[in-house]
Design a protein around this motif. Sequence first.
Motif, mmCIF file in Angstrom:
data_model
loop_
_atom_site.group_PDB
_atom_site.id
_atom_site.type_symbol
_atom_site.label_atom_id
_atom_site.label_comp_id
_atom_site.label_asym_id
_atom_site.label_seq_id
_atom_site.Cartn_x
_atom_site.Cartn_y
_atom_site.Cartn_z
ATOM 1 N N SER A 1 -0.168 -21.781 -53.185
ATOM 2 C CA SER A 1 1.173 -21.190 -53.306
ATOM 3 C C SER A 1 1.879 -21.675 -54.565
ATOM 4 O O SER A 1 2.500 -20.892 -55.290
ATOM 5 N N THR B 1 -5.831 -30.782 -40.314
ATOM 6 C CA THR B 1 -4.496 -30.180 -40.450
ATOM 7 C C THR B 1 -3.941 -30.374 -41.849
ATOM 8 O O THR B 1 -3.484 -29.421 -42.500
ATOM 9 N N LEU C 1 -3.280 -24.459 -48.648
ATOM 10 C CA LEU C 1 -2.317 -23.354 -48.689
ATOM 11 C C LEU C 1 -1.156 -23.665 -49.633
ATOM 12 O O LEU C 1 -0.728 -22.819 -50.419
ATOM 13 N N TYR C 2 -0.673 -24.883 -49.566
ATOM 14 C CA TYR C 2 0.473 -25.285 -50.384
ATOM 15 C C TYR C 2 0.110 -25.265 -51.865
ATOM 16 O O TYR C 2 0.876 -24.767 -52.708
ATOM 17 N N THR D 1 3.420 -23.715 -42.466
ATOM 18 C CA THR D 1 2.255 -22.834 -42.554
ATOM 19 C C THR D 1 2.667 -21.369 -42.552
ATOM 20 O O THR D 1 2.165 -20.562 -43.356
ATOM 21 N N SER E 1 -5.912 -28.307 -44.506
ATOM 22 C CA SER E 1 -5.587 -26.877 -44.487
ATOM 23 C C SER E 1 -4.218 -26.599 -45.106
ATOM 24 O O SER E 1 -4.065 -25.691 -45.932
ATOM 25 N N VAL E 2 -3.220 -27.394 -44.711
ATOM 26 C CA VAL E 2 -1.876 -27.201 -45.245
ATOM 27 C C VAL E 2 -1.843 -27.503 -46.741
ATOM 28 O O VAL E 2 -1.183 -26.794 -47.508
ATOM 29 N N SER E 3 -2.561 -28.531 -47.165
ATOM 30 C CA SER E 3 -2.603 -28.882 -48.592
ATOM 31 C C SER E 3 -3.195 -27.750 -49.420
ATOM 32 O O SER E 3 -2.706 -27.444 -50.523
ATOM 33 N N LEU F 1 4.176 -20.473 -45.958
ATOM 34 C CA LEU F 1 3.170 -20.342 -47.018
ATOM 35 C C LEU F 1 2.374 -19.052 -46.864
ATOM 36 O O LEU F 1 2.074 -18.370 -47.852
ATOM 37 N N ILE F 2 2.023 -18.701 -45.617
ATOM 38 C CA ILE F 2 1.297 -17.442 -45.389
ATOM 39 C C ILE F 2 2.174 -16.253 -45.762
ATOM 40 O O ILE F 2 1.706 -15.288 -46.391
ATOM 41 N N ILE G 1 4.891 -28.426 -39.147
ATOM 42 C CA ILE G 1 3.595 -27.889 -39.561
ATOM 43 C C ILE G 1 3.543 -26.375 -39.366
ATOM 44 O O ILE G 1 3.108 -25.619 -40.252
ATOM 45 N N ILE G 2 3.980 -25.910 -38.201
ATOM 46 C CA ILE G 2 3.955 -24.472 -37.910
ATOM 47 C C ILE G 2 4.865 -23.711 -38.871
ATOM 48 O O ILE G 2 4.475 -22.679 -39.440
#
Length: 337
Positions: free
Chosen positions: A225, A214, A221-222, A149, A217-219, A152-153, A145-146
């Motif tokens: 992207s 979690t 950002l992904y 993330t 948020s990741v979805s 992606l950032i 996860i880290i």
Amino acid sequence: MIADGLKWMFLIIGTTIGAGYASGREIWQFFGHESGLAIVIFSFLFIICCYVVLNISYQEQTDDYSMVLSKLMGPRFAKGYDLIIIFYLFTTTGIMIAGGGAALEYFHVPFSVGIISMCVLLLIVAVRGVEGLTGLNSVLIPVLIISLTVTLIAFFLTHGGLETIDWKTQSNWTSSFTFTALNLLPLVAVLSAAGKKIKHKGEIWIASIGSGLTLGSVSFLYNESLLAAAEDIMLYEIPLFALLKTFPSTVTAFMAVLLWTAIFTTAASGLFGLSNRLRHVFSVRPWFMALLLLCLMIPLTEFGFSRLVSFLYPIYGMLNLYLLVVVVIHPLFLKRR
């Protein structure tokens, strides 16, 4: 309580983030343009689903999903969905194994060698049972996860950052239901085995809310992207590599390893849920059932990773909509009693 809640949270995330999700193929299949609202709805639905399934499993002290299905939809419909779950877990675990072989091709490992290696490791985890599964996810999922993330950032920082979202033109919001429904079956199969291991109801809240926020948020950002790299996605079997094409080769190699671990954890969850269910039917040892299932899954990998995801995932998303509705409205029926 917090540590145990995080343990279940990582199990949920590890079950969800597999070949389709971590590679970006699943997110691109369901979301894409005008999907910000869809991802927000998915987060809330996911929290509700995790809570309901874990709560039933905790109250009934279950060790496989048959009792949970019976509580949700009654014995008659539960038998039908039992067959769907068995077929779903079988095919999606096969997809994960194919994805593992595809990910290792980045390191010039032959596809067949990657498949065999993954099957051997899956068998080792299957022998250890739920303890081996939760231990595996507690180590690998935080790193995944880290790292995902941060990647992606970093991608956004090199491509001008996030664009402003117009919440009035979110036409793809309905995809949140099929996306949640797709990921619901493996949750039911895996989390149903946790009932006898949960010690406090607070663990359920921590696991449900933590995993939903979690993954939401990741979805988001992904998806943003992938939208920025939309022109390149069709050129790659794994969309994640389209985002990494401007990154140093060492970063790409590191993410390829993490992608493989995400695929492996979901394959392990699927194999565990399936073998745990079928071993009661055929009265055989768990390791033998896992070995038999792996041998049957290997031919499925010949269809290829992206072809399996694009064909099977939308079908399963539609088939599981009834289960999603039943899970979401289940707390309302409890209040009426």
